[in-house]
Enzyme design. Structure first.
Site, PDB file in Angstrom:
ATOM      1  N   HIS A  21       0.746  -1.265  -0.059  1.00 35.66           N
ATOM      2  CA  HIS A  21       0.053  -0.098   0.047  1.00 35.66           C
ATOM      3  C   HIS A  21       0.860   1.284   0.089  1.00 35.66           C
ATOM      4  O   HIS A  21       0.493   2.148  -0.615  1.00 35.66           O
ATOM      5  CB  HIS A  21      -1.004  -0.083   1.348  1.00 35.66           C
ATOM      6  CG  HIS A  21      -2.014  -0.755   0.967  1.00 35.66           C
ATOM      7  ND1 HIS A  21      -3.028  -1.327   1.912  1.00 35.66           N
ATOM      8  CD2 HIS A  21      -2.609  -1.464  -0.313  1.00 35.66           C
ATOM      9  CE1 HIS A  21      -4.037  -2.027   1.347  1.00 35.66           C
ATOM     10  NE2 HIS A  21      -3.950  -2.005  -0.031  1.00 35.66           N
ATOM     11  N   CYS A  46      -7.414  -2.736 -22.597  1.00 37.93           N
ATOM     12  CA  CYS A  46      -7.534  -2.257 -21.235  1.00 37.93           C
ATOM     13  C   CYS A  46      -6.449  -3.013 -20.126  1.00 37.93           C
ATOM     14  O   CYS A  46      -6.228  -2.533 -19.087  1.00 37.93           O
ATOM     15  CB  CYS A  46      -8.834  -2.312 -20.578  1.00 37.93           C
ATOM     16  SG  CYS A  46      -9.317  -4.104 -20.209  1.00 37.93           S
TER      17      CYS A  46
HETATM   18  C1  PEP Z   1      -6.242  -8.077 -18.141  1.00 37.46           C
HETATM   19  O1  PEP Z   1      -5.997  -9.149 -18.024  1.00 37.46           O
HETATM   20  O2  PEP Z   1      -5.490  -7.488 -18.910  1.00 37.46           O
HETATM   21  C2  PEP Z   1      -6.805  -7.044 -17.332  1.00 37.46           C
HETATM   22  C3  PEP Z   1      -6.819  -5.718 -17.665  1.00 37.46           C
HETATM   23  O3  PEP Z   1      -7.508  -7.530 -16.311  1.00 37.46           O
HETATM   24  P1  PEP Z   1      -6.676  -7.829 -14.878  1.00 37.46           P
HETATM   25  O4  PEP Z   1      -5.406  -7.197 -14.904  1.00 37.46           O
HETATM   26  O5  PEP Z   1      -7.545  -7.177 -13.832  1.00 37.46           O
HETATM   27  O6  PEP Z   1      -6.764  -9.277 -14.662  1.00 37.46           O
END
Ligand code: PEP
Ligand code: MG
Length: 597
Positions: free
Chosen positions: A205, A520
């Site tokens: 954290h 993402c």
């Molecule tokens: C991914 O797997 O790229 C993603 C964005 O999800 P997380 O990192 O939360 O698994």
């Protein structure tokens, strides 16, 4: 003529002393070093006669109340300064202070074991912290630090000391064996230039907080003990390279000063892009969205100039706090973030627990390969008691916030999507029967993060409103290399040729179906990869709010045809190093200022 007397030969300058650690927050700083002793105050041994127990219990109650008030104040200050995610880090500590089991055990130790209040706090907290530190789950292991932080605050209060570490008001680089997140949150922001600790990891954290506050930070710097530091004088801390340099050479100092100036100039320039559209030079819009973990993150999303949220990792609602969030609590969370950002889209990913993301509120039966086990959508389909309240909350929230969207994680194929949709539609039917307002036709999308989903993207695309490519999991599953295992980390490069092909396939399927394809995962965070992703056909990027201004700068500096040419060229390259180098060359010819650091 006699020669002018030459000055006596100067002794060669003393060499630099370089301590290497792990950079956990980018940036560079130069200044005097301040070493902070974070040892707790001495704890009196004296036992407490029964007649004095009520006094000790009152002292404990006063310390618990003062610690709670102080943590709430720290939270409010962080939230007011636009760091709600950082503020949320103290939820676990507040939960501990309110936990009847933990505080009850301290009271019992005072009453039954005749310990004074400080000794009781020390003994019980030590036991809790040790039990948490021994757990296999890294998230729960990190909670040991929260218990130690709470205990340190209580011990300081019981000893009549200030409850936070006393730090100089003049600019300094801080070194501590270990620094609690709350001591960091309470540190005077104007004078703390940078931070180095011996303990803690990149996901602690304190490290997360340092990143949110923009304080360059290192962990894993070996402790030189209470003796004098390795060399006197100012030090240079490089959070990007992971170095703490004593007696930095003049050349290193001037290079650092140049980098600091460049960084400040860049920050000021990027801030001006906030309200400008994210589009290429030829006017192609590329949506830039934020990845968030808390419903309170709206101010950061807005400050970054993001077009809403591309990934709200809803599982974090299930990790903190003292209980699992029920339907109504989730309804409030989703409504609040959607309202704050309307009309920009807010994409809530349904529960992605399991694998490396666990919560103390649920029992996860041991699995040999948890990353490939019952996680994310698989867990939700196996546990309608978790999945249905979330879907109901989302459908209800969408009735009044039409910008909400649902995204399913870890979808393998059409069968998974259909199973998830069947549960969602059953929830909508229930809400209709109960006469509760909701939105049945909320936009639904899937994460493409399993190779099978990418390979069948053309089918999936005709059933959803959008794709979001999770490159973190897509990389681990395509390359069969656990993303959390440092022994195979070298197998998971930032951009692997196989991943680029899956992205291209997914983006092409989305284009044919007329739906947007976002990235993402971590790849969206790197400015040098943005032109490549755009060239591969991606129409949106979602990443940490702090990275958005830099990515917008890149998008606004390129033409779509150049990005496509780059992608075509990169697809001919066989190694990740060659790919990265081509991307860097492209970036340096368009936005060289972003490569300075
Ligand atoms: C991914 O797997 O790229 C993603 C964005 O999800 P997380 O990192 O939360 O698994
Ligand atoms: Mg994922």
């Amino acid at each position: 003529m006699s020669e002018a007397p030459s000055s006596p030969p100067q002794p060669p300058p003393l060499p630099e002393i370089i301590l290497r650690g792990i950079g956990v927050a980018d940036g560079i700083a130069f200044g005097p070093l301040h070493r902070l002793e974070t040892a707790p105050p001495p704890v009196p041994e004296d036992p407490v006669p029964p007649s004095r127990a009520p006094v000790e219990l009152r002292r404990l109650d006063a310390a618990l109340a003062a610690a709670t008030a102080r943590l709430r104040e720290l939270q409010a200050n962080l939230a007011a300064a636009g760091n709600p995610d950082a503020a949320a880090l103290f939820e676990a500590q507040l939960a501990a202070l309110a936990d009847p089991e933990y505080t009850g055990e301290i009271r019992t130790a005072i009453r039954a074991s005749r310990l004074n209040a400080a000794r009781a706090v020390q003994t019980v907290s030590g036991k809790y912290a040790a039990a948490l530190a021994a757990l296999a789950d890294p998230y729960l292991r990190e909670r040991a630090a929260d218990v130690r932080d709470v205990a340190l605050r209580l011990l300081r209060l019981l000893a009549g000391q200030a409850d936070s570490a006393d730090l100089p008001a003049t600019p300094h680089i801080l070194y501590a064996r270990d620094l609690s997140p709350s001591d960091l949150a309470a540190a005077p922001r104007d004078s703390l230039l940078a931070l180095a600790t011996a303990e803690g990891g990149p996901t602690s954290h304190t490290a997360i907080l340092a990143r949110s506050l923009g304080i360059p930070a290192l962990v894993g710097i070996p402790d030189w003990g209470p003796a004098a530091p390795p060399a006197p004088g100012p030090v240079l801390l490089d959070g990007t390279a992971g170095l703490l340099v004593f007696r930095p050479a003049p050349a290193r100092q001037s290079a650092a000063a140049k980098r600091i100036r460049a960084r400040n100039r860049l920050g000021a320039r990027l801030a001006k892009l906030r309200d400008l559209p994210s589009e290429t030079l030829d006017g192609t819009p590329i949506a830039l969205r934020a990845n968030i973990e808390s419903p309170d993150a709206a101010p950061r999303v807005l400050a970054a100039g993001a077009d809403g949220v591309g990934l709200f990792r809803s599982e974090y609602l299930f990790m903190d706090g003292s209980t699992l969030p029920d339907e109504d609590r989730q309804l409030r969370a989703y409504t609040s973030i959607a309202r704050s950002l309307a009309p920009a889209p807010v994409t809530v990913r349904t529960l992605d627990l399991g694998g490396d993301k666990l919560t103390r509120h649920l029992d996860f039966p041991p699995e040999d390969n948890p990353a490939m086990g019952c996680r994310a959508l698989r867990l939700c389909l196996a546990r309608p008691d978790l999945f249905k309240p979330q879907l109901r909350a989302l459908l209800r929230a969408a009735a009044e916030s039409s910008n909400l969207r649902i995204m399913y994680p870890m979808v393998n194929d059409l069968a998974d999507l259909r199973a998830a949709e069947a549960v969602r539609l059953a929830c909508a039917d229930e809400l209709t029967a109960e006469g509760i307002p909701h939105r049945r036709d909320i936009p639904v999308g899937v994460m493409v993060e399993v190779p099978s989903a990418a390979l069948t993207a053309a089918w999936l695309a005709t059933h959803v409103s959008f794709f979001s490519i999770g490159t973190n999991d897509l990389t681990q599953y395509t390359l069969a290399a656990d993303r959390g295992n440092e022994r195979v980390a070298h197998l998971c490069p930032l951009a692997h040729p196989a991943i680029l092909r899956l992205i291209r396939l997914t983006a092409a399927a989305a284009q044919v179906a007329g739906i947007p394809a976002c990235v993402c995962g971590e790849m969206a965070w790197h400015p040098e990869l943005a032109p490549l992703l755009v060239g591969l056909g991606v129409s949106a990027l979602s990443t940490s709010p702090d990275a958005i201004p830099g990515i917008k700068h890149v998008i606004r500096s390129l033409r779509l045809d150049e990005a496509r040419t780059l992608a075509d060229h990169v697809l001919t390259l066989e190694t990740p190093d060659a790919i990265l180098s081509a991307c860097r060359t492209f970036l340096s010819s368009h936005t060289p200022d972003l490569l300075d650091d």
